[in-house]
Design an enzyme around this catalytic site. Structure first.
Site, short mmCIF file in Angstrom:
data_model
loop_
_atom_site.label_atom_id
_atom_site.label_comp_id
_atom_site.label_asym_id
_atom_site.label_seq_id
_atom_site.Cartn_x
_atom_site.Cartn_y
_atom_site.Cartn_z
N ASN A 196 101.02 19.47 78.37
CA ASN A 196 102.04 19.07 77.40
C ASN A 196 101.60 17.70 76.89
OD1 ASN A 196 104.22 18.11 75.96
ND2 ASN A 196 105.74 18.70 77.48
N LYS A 232 102.97 15.58 75.17
CA LYS A 232 104.04 14.57 75.17
C LYS A 232 104.27 13.98 76.55
CE LYS A 232 106.49 16.51 71.23
NZ LYS A 232 107.76 17.07 70.73
N CYS A 233 103.61 14.50 77.58
CA CYS A 233 103.81 14.07 78.96
C CYS A 233 102.69 13.12 79.39
CB CYS A 233 103.83 15.31 79.87
SG CYS A 233 103.82 14.95 81.63
N GLY A 234 103.06 11.92 79.82
CA GLY A 234 102.07 10.94 80.27
C GLY A 234 101.25 11.42 81.45
N ARG A 257 98.72 13.82 80.09
CA ARG A 257 97.67 13.10 79.34
C ARG A 257 96.70 12.40 80.29
NH1 ARG A 257 102.18 11.61 76.19
NH2 ARG A 257 102.10 9.50 77.06
#
Length: 137
Positions: free
Chosen positions: A8, A10-12, A15
């Site tokens: 995802n 948007k997920c740190g 990432r």
């Protein structure tokens, strides 16, 4: 070595995990599971590969977990999988699959045991420094 990440962007944590994989010299297959959710069979296979209870794969934060009443222990594993199929945001991430196995990589440094080589130190987005060889998965 091949590596797949259920990601995802948007997920740190997701990432950070992706960047650790890339630092090992591998460009993984990236599956943005919110756009392309796994099939029921794929999800069940991932759960089996990780060797975790179905409930451990359910994400609570930022999901309809509470409104669906998922904190109640009345739900069977099949019903919990049904909820994840209907609401892919409930699938916790990132899930990484490599030739060495499959893991839910929370925290992100858990991915290090799945990589072909040590990556040395890595600085996460929040500034935390992790070193390969110093984590247990």
């Amino acid at each position: 070595m091949t590596i797949t990440i259920y990601h995802n962007p948007k997920c740190g944590t997701s990432r950070n995990t992706l960047e650790m994989i890339r630092k090992s010299g591998i460009e993984p297959q990236i599956i943005e599971y919110l756009k392309t959710p796994p099939s029921r069979e794929e999800l069940l296979e991932l759960i089996a590969q990780m060797g975790i209870p179905v409930r451990d794969l359910i994400r609570q934060k930022g999901t309809p977990y509470d409104e669906l009443g998922l904190s109640n222990d009345k739900w069977t594993d099949d019903q919990l999988v049904d909820f994840m199929m209907e609401h892919p945001i409930l699938i916790n991430r990132p899930i990484v699959v490599s030739d060495k196995g499959a893991l839910l990589c929370r925290p992100s440094e858990k991915v290090m045991v799945l990589l072909p080589t040590e990556i040395g130190s890595f600085t996460k987005e929040d500034g935390e420094i992790v070193n390969s060889g110093t984590t247990d998965a």
